[in-house]
Enzyme design. Structure first.
Site, PDB file in Angstrom:
ATOM      1  N   ASP A 466       0.870  -1.180   0.000  1.00  0.00           N
ATOM      2  CA  ASP A 466       0.000   0.000   0.000  1.00  0.00           C
ATOM      3  C   ASP A 466       0.900   1.221   0.000  1.00  0.00           C
ATOM      4  OD1 ASP A 466      -1.778   2.138   0.710  1.00  0.00           O
ATOM      5  OD2 ASP A 466      -3.173   0.659   1.497  1.00  0.00           O
ATOM      6  N   GLU A 471      -3.622   8.598   7.900  1.00  0.00           N
ATOM      7  CA  GLU A 471      -4.189   9.909   8.238  1.00  0.00           C
ATOM      8  C   GLU A 471      -5.135   9.736   9.414  1.00  0.00           C
ATOM      9  OE1 GLU A 471      -6.056  11.304   4.682  1.00  0.00           O
ATOM     10  OE2 GLU A 471      -4.181  11.221   3.529  1.00  0.00           O
ATOM     11  N   ASN A 474      -8.370   7.836   9.106  1.00  0.00           N
ATOM     12  CA  ASN A 474      -8.286   6.369   9.013  1.00  0.00           C
ATOM     13  C   ASN A 474      -8.546   5.683  10.353  1.00  0.00           C
ATOM     14  OD1 ASN A 474      -5.341   6.697   6.906  1.00  0.00           O
ATOM     15  ND2 ASN A 474      -7.477   6.668   6.299  1.00  0.00           N
ATOM     16  N   ARG A 477     -11.724   3.517  11.548  1.00  0.00           N
ATOM     17  CA  ARG A 477     -12.128   2.174  11.131  1.00  0.00           C
ATOM     18  C   ARG A 477     -10.949   1.264  10.792  1.00  0.00           C
ATOM     19  NH1 ARG A 477     -12.038   5.877   7.739  1.00  0.00           N
ATOM     20  NH2 ARG A 477     -11.478   5.608   5.570  1.00  0.00           N
ATOM     21  N   LYS A 490       1.076   2.836   5.835  1.00  0.00           N
ATOM     22  CA  LYS A 490       0.048   1.892   6.284  1.00  0.00           C
ATOM     23  C   LYS A 490       0.587   0.461   6.330  1.00  0.00           C
ATOM     24  CE  LYS A 490      -4.195   4.296   4.963  1.00  0.00           C
ATOM     25  NZ  LYS A 490      -5.435   4.253   4.159  1.00  0.00           N
ATOM     26  N   VAL A 514       0.031  -1.302  -7.061  1.00  0.00           N
ATOM     27  CA  VAL A 514       0.026  -2.430  -7.997  1.00  0.00           C
ATOM     28  C   VAL A 514      -0.643  -1.952  -9.284  1.00  0.00           C
ATOM     29  CG1 VAL A 514      -0.777  -4.779  -8.413  1.00  0.00           C
ATOM     30  CG2 VAL A 514      -0.009  -4.112  -6.135  1.00  0.00           C
ATOM     31  N   CYS A 594     -21.866  21.605 -20.869  1.00  0.00           N
ATOM     32  CA  CYS A 594     -22.669  22.837 -20.915  1.00  0.00           C
ATOM     33  C   CYS A 594     -23.478  23.007 -19.620  1.00  0.00           C
ATOM     34  CB  CYS A 594     -23.588  22.853 -22.138  1.00  0.00           C
ATOM     35  SG  CYS A 594     -24.939  21.670 -22.065  1.00  0.00           S
TER      36      CYS A 594
END
Length: 1025
Positions: A466, A471, A474, A477, A490, A514, A594
């Site tokens: 990764d 941060e 994060n 969770r 990480k 990756v 537009c």
């Protein structure tokens, strides 16, 4: 700390706020929870609700740490076992670390049938795990009888079976059953009739259900409807009736409606009442009777424990027979009887002493969401039972000897009781490649640690990669990370944290993305050395790429993802299933150019416009400026070349930036004020000049009718806080890109007012330029547009002027591009986008969005919550066991869930399709034909080799984007005599290439037929990739 209606810490909770909303967040911050049982299920729930941010949680448990807890509880360490600590003493400080806003207390008091339950009155929700049925009934009865009732949840995990039960009282009001944000749907017509029928514009589906209410806004003609709420009766996916409109004015044009969310009340029965007639959720429609069968079997297990004061012994046939008899007795008491599932009961008896950690993780996620519902009234609660079995995991293992499942006194005893020693050893020696170490990645690593996946002593390994740094947002969770990890990688941080859970795990952490650029690292031989690939990504593009690499290297892929309370898992197995790329979601609809530029109709349009303005002014233009002066370092040489008539790409834009370059804060404020004038006044005046309000189209209809909204020019007013925010945030960003210093005082209203009092605003003169109205037109690339001779002369004069006034210095030829950063509130990026979007919304009479919603849309933030993440990772890890065991196609399950509703749907994976080429020759996505050549092997030899080996001759050969042989192409027939080496020109270390072939159709005139890729080896010795 979280006791009162404190301000929500957006830097921590932002992703979860988008799932739950502020009202639910505040309610959580005032709620106390009691959680009993610190086994596999209890610790999962403790983690999830602490991350969510309840006010306080009391963790209760009376047991001491044992060795096998190490394989079930990720917060228990070897030292805790050696020191004979209580489980709750080991877990409590580690749960406390997860969230500084949550008070975590612990209790090891006895909780049994004689305990005075009065202490529970201070809690809003009580959760029991690992409790006897009699205790569950007693505590539930107490909670149900309180005023208001204490919300009650109990959950159990025994071997392959789990259950969750909820009782939130007789009148549980839910403010928002689905959590879906209502959309504004534009109206095509409303009939003047009884009943009046509303038809949606462009046959857009309204998504309504009969009985729901909608509110009308901005309707022209039938204006009596505006701001009224009407109950709908659905007629078709894009029309509905709203009652009598026959006495109203006739509908003219315009308007939209929005669903009005109405609270819903749910009635719950007690556990005692629900035992004989349970209300169950059915997760797997291939076995709809399973929930009732598990209900009977688990109640029989409760009775077994009461009678024998123990669980059935592993592999004891006598215990299994007793459990079968008890299940029959329970079944007889049920109102609706399901056929007795002998296999399920026997498997439950054999595995009841064990635990499957991923199953506990999955159900822990589901149960945790019910806790949050209980204390917030957000989302529809589970009514009232959830049952799940994983018989597919253990079914192929039933023929193994009892010795396979017997405890050995190590951390894997709980797992071994379910899947046996041989499968445990296979997991230990597994080589896994996981892409991504975010929320799902952290949960997967936890499951790997508990399952013993990739142990160094067994030559196994978990390779993770990764590129991201941690941060603060994060931490809500991604539970392996702590505040002191912020700005660390990480992958390496997650590897260390996983090692703490299981020191025997071999984790190799990389910091790479990756993608095609890293194929030198993650090449075919790398993939071939892996047993399983896991994606823990948050984007479709990354998944598609990894999937293609897995298909070409015949590797199983386990994919999962979440969005808010929704989650999916997909299991991809070589030769058995379709791949991720076999199905494609429809592409996201782009907002027409537009619409963004001149005719926004909803707030999403104005937010995207503001985001584009940021990107253009503060990133693209500074980047263009820097690359231009790096390519052309001398301004004098640029002048000479332009005077000689040479066209230099980007010169006009770059010279304009140089000539207008500010050098002081005063000029930044001035530029911001002129931007306000241009965006929010002149744009409106110009549009109304080109298309006055009474403009009509060729068919006689009004130009300015829904969804087109006519703009109103805004008059600048510094006393309007939105105007002031726009000026200051814009000036700050100009100062950043031009490296101009400013102080806190410079941002004050006093200083800004003084500067603006001297700013002269040029008089507006309408332009005759054409305004794009074609919705299919694309944004023009101004870099590619040819310059007029007048523009060229102007650019040369501006450059000469800049040289003459000594503005061309090394510093003057540099700018500092700004990457949009949504999570740093101090940088002014979201201030700019919010104020610019809100001003444009005001100009077009669109309801503005608050800062939080603006941040989500502008930052393309995916709402996320730990409950859903834990659930998908658990479900995927269960499938990992099946992949490792080489199970049959029917064993594998994909899953979709929405914990908000709640719905959980398990389904079989999609079987791989066989495609006919012709003459009974088939291929699938997993096939790769091979041809071994040598130094003198010609293209003709290659074609013959394919025909001889596979029975069909190719008509076309392509390598990447290069056509090696196409019969109709001039000169290609001569290539048949050339060697493959000469045609392909491989690098020295290249041993093979993958070629794409086509085959002749059966009938002339038909298209060529596709086939599988053909891997051509340059030497017969290169048998292995």
């Amino acid at each position: 700390m979280a006791a009162d209606l404190m301000e929500i810490d957006d830097s921590l909770y932002s992703r979860q706020r988008y799932v739950l909303g502020d009202s639910a967040m505040h309610q959580m911050a005032q709620s106390s929870v009691f959680l009993s049982g610190m086994g596999a299920l209890g610790v999962e729930i403790a983690k999830n609700i602490a991350l969510a941010g309840v006010k306080a949680v009391t963790l209760h448990d009376t047991q001491l740490c044992e060795t096998w807890d190490l394989g079930l509880n990720f917060f228990i360490r070897k030292d805790d076992v050696l020191s004979q600590r209580r489980r709750v003493e080991a877990v409590c400080p580690r749960v406390t670390e997860l969230n500084p806003y949550v008070q975590v207390e612990m209790s090891s008091s006895l909780l049994d049938d004689n305990t005075d339950l009065g202490f529970l009155r201070k809690y809003q929700c009580v959760i029991l795990t690992e409790a006897s049925l009699s205790l569950q009934k007693r505590v539930n009865k107490f909670c149900h009888s309180q005023q208001p009732p204490i919300r009650f949840i109990c959950c159990d995990a025994y071997g392959i079976c789990v259950r969750v039960f909820c009782d939130f009282g007789e009148e549980f009001e839910v403010s928002d059953p689905t959590g879906e944000e209502p959309k504004e749907i534009f109206i095509q017509s409303i009939s003047q009739d009884n009943p009046g029928v509303v038809t949606c514009m462009d046959n857009q589906p309204h998504g309504l259900q009969t009985g729901q209410n909608v509110i009308f806004r901005e309707v022209r003609g039938m204006e009596e409807l505006n701001s009224t709420v009407r109950q709908v009766s659905v007629l078709s996916p894009h029309s509905f009736a709203i009652g009598d409109t026959s006495q109203f004015q006739p509908y003219a044009h315009g308007g939209f409606f929005v669903l009005v969310k109405t609270p819903k009340t749910y009635k719950f029965e007690t556990l005692e009442q629900q035992l004989c007639d349970p209300q169950v959720l059915i997760p797997d429609f291939s076995k709809p009777e399973a929930p009732l069968q598990i209900h009977a079997a688990m109640l029989a297990l409760d009775t077994f424990q009461e009678q024998h004061c123990r669980l059935p012994n592993i592999g004891c046939l006598q215990d299994a027979e007793v459990l079968l008899k008890l299940t029959e007795e329970v079944n007889a008491t049920l109102k609706y009887k399901a056929p007795l599932n002998t296999e399920l009961v026997r498997c439950l008896s054999r595995t009841a002493r064990g635990t499957l950690p991923p199953l506990a993780a999955a159900v822990g996620g589901i149960a945790s969401q019910e806790v949050l519902k209980a204390i917030t009234g957000k989302f529809a609660p589970l009514q009232q039972w959830f049952y799940l079995d994983t018989i597919e995991v253990v079914r192929p293992l039933q023929s193994l000897s009892v010795e396979e499942f017997i405890p050995r006194g190590d951390r894997y005893d709980g797992l071994r009781a379910c899947i046996g020693e041989s499968m445990c050893l296979d997991l230990h020696k597994l080589k896994v490649f996981m892409v991504g170490c975010g929320a799902i990645g952290c949960e997967m690593l936890k499951n790997f640690a508990l399952l013993g996946v990739g142990l160094s002593k067994s030559s196994g390994e978990v390779c993770i990669t990764d590129p991201d740094l941690i941060e603060k947002s994060n931490l809500n969770r991604q539970f392996l990370f702590r505040p002191y990890h912020i700005q660390k990688p990480k992958s390496t941080t997650a590897a260390e944290a996983t090692h703490d859970i299981n020191p025997d795990l071999q984790v190799d952490a990389h910091l790479n993305k990756v993608c095609p650029a890293t194929e030198g690292i993650y090449n075919d031989s790398f993939y071939s050395s892996q047993d399983v690939v896991v994606t823990a990504l948050d984007n479709v593009e990354g998944r598609r790429y990894v999937d293609s690499r897995c298909v070409s290297n015949q590797r199983p892929l386990l994919d999962s993802g979440t969005m808010g309370t929704k989650g999916h898992t997909e299991i991809i197995v070589p030769k058995l299933t379709e791949s991720y790329n076999s199905h494609r979601d429809p592409p996201e609809e782009e907002i027409p150019f537009c619409t963004l530029k001149s005719f926004p109709s909803v707030i999403e349009h104005t937010i995207q416009w503001a985001r584009d303005k940021f990107e253009s002014a503060f990133f693209h233009k500074p980047s263009l400026y820097n690359s231009f002066w790096q390519t052309h370092p001398s301004a004098e040489v640029v002048t000479q070349r332009m005077q000689a008539g040479e066209s230099l790409e980007g010169s006009f834009q770059v010279i304009k930036l140089l000539s207008r370059r500010p050098s002081q804060w005063v000029q930044c404020i001035t530029m911001a004020r002129l931007k306000f004038e241009k965006y929010f006044k002149r744009k409106a005046l110009q549009l109304l000049h080109c298309f006055p309000l009474d403009t009509r189209l060729k068919d006689g209809s009004l130009f300015w009718q829904s969804p087109k909204r006519p703009p109103t020019p805004l008059e600048f007013d510094l006393k309007d806080s939105l105007h002031f925010t726009f000026i200051v945030s814009t000036a700050r960003l100009f100062a950043e890109i031009y490296s101009i210093p400013y102080s806190e005082k410079d941002l004050s209203e006093e200083v800004v007012t003084r500067i603006l009092s001297d700013v002269k605003i040029p008089e507006y003169r309408p332009s005759e330029k054409c305004i794009e109205t074609d919705e299919s037109a694309k944004k023009p690339d101004h870099m590619k547009l040819p310059l007029s001779s007048e523009e060229e002369r102007e650019a040369i004069a501006q450059l000469e002027q800049a040289i003459a006034t000594d503005r061309v210095t090394p510093e003057g030829l540099k700018m500092s591009p700004l990457q949009f950063e949504k999570d740093d509130d101090s940088n002014g990026h979201i201030d700019y986008v919010t104020s610019a979007s809100s001003l444009r919304a005001r100009m077009y009479s669109i309801q503005p969005a608050d800062r939080l919603k603006t941040k989500r849309i502008a930052g393309k933030i995916i709402p996320a919550i730990a409950t859903a993440t834990a659930a998908v990772a658990g479900l995927v890890s269960l499938e990992l066991i099946k992949v490792v065991g080489g199970y049959e196609f029917e064993s594998f399950k994909n899953c979709f869930f929405n914990l908000a509703i709640p719905v959980v749907v398990l389904s079989e994976t999609a079987p791989v399709k066989q495609t006919l080429i012709r003459n009974n020759i088939y291929f699938s996505i997993w096939d790769c034909w091979t041809v071994f050549g040598h130094e003198d092997f010609t293209l003709s030899d290659f074609m013959n080799a394919v025909r001889e080996k596979y029975g069909i001759e190719p008509t076309m050969v392509v390598h990447g984007v290069k056509m090696l042989y196409v019969p109709v192409m001039p000169g290609h027939s001569k290539r048949l005599k050339l060697t493959m080496q000469k045609l392909i020109k491989p690098s020295v270390d290249r041993r093979y290439v993958d070629l794409t072939l086509s085959f002749a159709p059966e009938a002339d005139g038909d298209e060529d037929l596709p086939g599988p890729p053909v891997r051509y080896y340059f030497s017969p010795d290169d048998k292995t990739p």
